[in-house]
Design a protein around this motif. Structure first.
Motif, PDB file in Angstrom:
ATOM      1  N   PRO A 239       3.995  22.933  -6.822  1.00  0.00           N
ATOM      2  CA  PRO A 239       4.007  22.581  -5.397  1.00  0.00           C
ATOM      3  C   PRO A 239       4.927  23.494  -4.593  1.00  0.00           C
ATOM      4  O   PRO A 239       5.953  23.967  -5.086  1.00  0.00           O
ATOM      5  N   SER A 241       7.698  24.245  -1.725  1.00  0.00           N
ATOM      6  CA  SER A 241       8.868  23.523  -1.222  1.00  0.00           C
ATOM      7  C   SER A 241       8.997  23.736   0.277  1.00  0.00           C
ATOM      8  O   SER A 241       8.962  24.874   0.756  1.00  0.00           O
ATOM      9  N   TRP A 260       6.145   7.394  -4.946  1.00  0.00           N
ATOM     10  CA  TRP A 260       5.504   8.694  -4.745  1.00  0.00           C
ATOM     11  C   TRP A 260       6.324   9.564  -3.796  1.00  0.00           C
ATOM     12  O   TRP A 260       6.310  10.798  -3.895  1.00  0.00           O
ATOM     13  N   ARG A 264       8.945  13.232  -4.932  1.00  0.00           N
ATOM     14  CA  ARG A 264       8.649  14.536  -4.339  1.00  0.00           C
ATOM     15  C   ARG A 264       9.740  14.984  -3.379  1.00  0.00           C
ATOM     16  O   ARG A 264       9.526  15.858  -2.553  1.00  0.00           O
ATOM     17  N   LEU A 291       4.497  15.164   3.543  1.00  0.00           N
ATOM     18  CA  LEU A 291       4.033  15.082   2.158  1.00  0.00           C
ATOM     19  C   LEU A 291       2.638  14.493   2.021  1.00  0.00           C
ATOM     20  O   LEU A 291       1.887  14.870   1.121  1.00  0.00           O
ATOM     21  N   ARG A 307       6.715  19.678  -2.189  1.00  0.00           N
ATOM     22  CA  ARG A 307       8.001  19.030  -2.381  1.00  0.00           C
ATOM     23  C   ARG A 307       8.808  19.197  -1.108  1.00  0.00           C
ATOM     24  O   ARG A 307       8.693  20.213  -0.420  1.00  0.00           O
TER      25      ARG A 307
END
Length: 671
Positions: A239, A241, A260, A264, A291, A307
């Motif tokens: 993922p 950032s 969730w 993350r 997100l 993230r």
């Protein structure tokens, strides 16, 4: 005559006579006035705002206008003699630090047409000048041109009737926040280390309004309108950032963070100046939308492969603001691997509307130093109709969105938001541009109304959600949420481009692609007889709302250029594409420009030009203009090519590049 010439440059752009003109006919354009070197006499300035150069080997800032466009070898010769160029000023001028001995060598150089001390009169912002007239006490932000000089500044301040509230520095500048009697501004401005003085505000926490909970069917949500665009850019692999800066002082309304979400999330990293780090409701809402996009009306959100690195700041919560240096905040985010940075709250307040200030300059300086970091800013929720003409007024965009090297995001209405109208309309509260020097801002718009958020379970009107409660959720409104949607899309696009090219894309390339695929909202929700939005680009929607279908069509990618070698004065790059069975050709040029100085009236430093030449020799200019664009560092040409097949030539030309070389990004698409 000079005034007419300047207007011609701004609004008609091209005339070749400008290039031929000698500096003797051109002013130096500062926020607090124009200096006409041929007639300038410093003794004409008010005595209280005029000083002599310091002695004893102490440095000060000097203005130098060159005999023509600024050349690299001229700047190198100045540096070799001990001068420290600080930045560019229109026209053909630089601000440079040097002591009296160095100045005596520099001013006699053949290419220096005029030079003089940078006087205190030019250091005080218009907002502070008004306070000087009003009297009393004021809180001011003093920008020091070199953070290494902060010690000298602090020592001098000890002998003055001022209160130092905070101070900090970085590789671009030093900042001191002061509370003082307004008459002391004259003494502060007279300090040779001080470059600029501005009103210090509390910053802005863009409001997130809540309109109620539950009762919305998932099929009504904005997700439906965005699905095709979002899925087109979702990458596989690790993922991306994204760093998020938001307020950290406001207590949340309570509740438990969804798993969730916390899985993350890195942080929160508390830079607010407060005690223990706590999630604020606004920070939670912004980060959740980043997100999960607009899918928070689902028990299992369709979260993106991202993230978040969450920074809790004091922006928007009082004076002084922490962190004092935004440049340092960006540096930390970059060191943690973030290549997209989202501002939820910002250090500028209403006093900054349309203006390019110290923090705008810091954003641009950091982006220039780290060309792969994309900065995303909310345009603000300051839209109003004060004159009562039925249209939201222009000129309300927040100062942070006035930075050149950011993507400023305004708010449009969301599909399925029945309370506010059609998806083609603008949100009335969304701040409008242009900037005070006429640049196009915001850059893009995203949905900012009716965004689904998980409900905290409190009474209607609570500031934002923090937990899932019995399947209930609320609708939220605000450009900070629109910016969060865009930042997520930009991070996914960045990963997709890296996957396609095998290289880390520059921020300019990601910006160019997003703007190239933007769809015009014209005429808005009221129809062509009463258009709410003019043809793009404009200071209401910028270049429009991103349409991911452009990126999803692989055949549309005719040319993708990420040139980090850059252009120097007079350079030209030529690209040719063969257009046959297409209906539309789009070309966008973007570059991360050298930072401007807050005291400069014109913000563009390195001026590149885009032109497309058709098969018959006809020229197409960017941004709806009929000649070159001398204001913006993003330029787009859209051509209806149906029935006009043939070879099209794309020309990128370096009109004026005082701070060379200038990297650039270019995308050519057709469909």
């Amino acid at each position: 005559m000079v005034a007419v010439l300047c207007l011609a440059i701004l609004f008609f752009g091209e005339p070749q006579t400008v290039r031929a003109l000698e500096s003797q006919t051109l002013p130096i354009l500062l926020v607090n006035g124009a200096i006409y070197p041929r007639f300038f006499d410093p003794h004409g300035l008010p005595p209280a705002f005029r000083v002599d150069p310091p002695g004893g080997g102490k440095e000060a800032l000097f203005l130098l206008q060159f005999a023509g466009q600024v050349r690299e070898d001229w700047l190198e010769e100045m540096k070799g003699r001990g001068a420290k160029p600080r930045g560019y000023l229109a026209y053909n001028s630089v601000l440079a630090a040097m002591d009296a001995g160095t100045y005596s060598k520099i001013k006699g150089l053949s290419f220096v047409f005029w030079s003089g001390l940078y006087q205190p009169y030019y250091k005080i912002s218009p907002a502070l000048q008004l306070r000087l007239v009003q009297g009393g006490e004021v809180t001011a932000l003093a920008q020091v041109y070199d953070a290494n000089l902060l010690g000298q500044v602090m020592e001098s301040l000890q002998a003055m009737p001022v209160e130092v509230l905070a101070w900090g520095g970085d590789s671009w500048c030093g900042i001191v926040v002061l509370r003082l009697p307004v008459e002391e501004l004259r003494e502060i401005a007279a300090m040779p280390e001080v470059e600029w003085l501005d009103l210090a505000g509390a910053g802005t926490l863009p409001s997130t309004w809540i309109s109620g909970r539950g009762g919305m069917d998932a099929s009504e949500s904005v997700r439906t309108a965005r699905a095709s665009g979002s899925s087109a850019t979702k990458p596989s692999g690790n993922p991306e950032s994204v760093a998020v800066s938001d307020t950290g002082k406001e207590p949340p309304s309570g509740g438990v963070m969804p798993e969730w979400f916390t899985k993350r999330l890195t942080g929160p990293i508390n830079l607010s100046g407060a005690g223990d780090a706590v999630f604020s409701d606004h920070a939670t809402a912004t980060t959740m939308v980043l997100l999960a996009g607009d899918t928070l009306d689902e028990r299992q959100p369709m979260f993106r492969p991202l993230r978040a690195i969450l920074y809790l700041t004091g922006y928007g919560m009082g004076i002084p603001q922490f962190p004092v240096s935004m440049f340092s905040l960006l540096e930390d985010a970059y060191s943690r691997g973030a290549r997209v940075f989202l501002s939820g709250s910002v250090p500028e307040g209403r006093e900054s509307l349309t203006r390019y200030g110290t923090y705008s300059s810091q954003r641009d300086a950091f982006a220039w130093s780290r060309q792969d970091m994309l900065l995303v800013e909310p345009a603000g929720n300051e839209g109003t109709d004060q004159d009562g003409d039925g249209r939201v007024d222009t000129g309300s965009i927040l100062g942070g969105s006035c930075a050149k090297n950011v993507i400023s995001v305004g708010g449009c209405e969301s599909a399925g938001d029945a309370s506010t109208g059609e998806s083609s309309g603008m949100a009335a509260f969304s701040s409008r541009g242009p900037t005070d020097d006429g640049r196009i801002k915001p850059d893009l718009v995203e949905p900012a109304t009716g965004i689904p958020l998980i409900s905290a379970g409190g009474e209607g009107g609570s500031s934002a959600p923090v937990r899932w409660r019995g399947g209930a959720y609320v609708r939220a409104f605000g450009t900070s949420l629109a910016a969060a949607l865009l930042a997520g899309d930009a991070a996914l696009l960045r990963a997709a481009v890296r996957s396609r090219t095998g290289n880390e894309p520059s921020a300019a390339l990601v910006k160019a692609i997003l703007i190239n695929m933007a769809q015009d909202l014209y005429p808005g929700q009221y129809g062509e007889e009463n258009p709410e939005v003019p043809r793009a680009p404009n200071p209401i929607e910028g270049w429009g709302r991103p349409d991911g279908s452009w990126t999803g069509e692989s055949l549309s990618w005719l040319k993708l250029v990420d040139d980090m070698r850059g252009l120097r004065m007079g350079d030209t790059r030529i690209y040719r594409v063969d257009v046959q069975s297409m209906s539309e050709l789009r070309v966008t040029l973007a570059w991360t420009d050298y930072p401007s100085l807050p005291q400069s009236r014109m913000r563009l430093v390195n001026d590149l030009d885009l032109r497309v030449i058709g098969p018959g020799g006809e020229s197409y200019y960017p941004n709806g203009r009929h000649s070159r664009d001398p204001l913006n560092n993003t330029e787009r040409v859209v051509i209806e090519v149906n029935g006009r097949p043939g070879k099209y030539t794309v020309e990128v030309k370096a009109w004026n590049v005082p701070m060379a070389p200038q990297p650039y990004a270019l995308i050519i698409q057709g469909r």
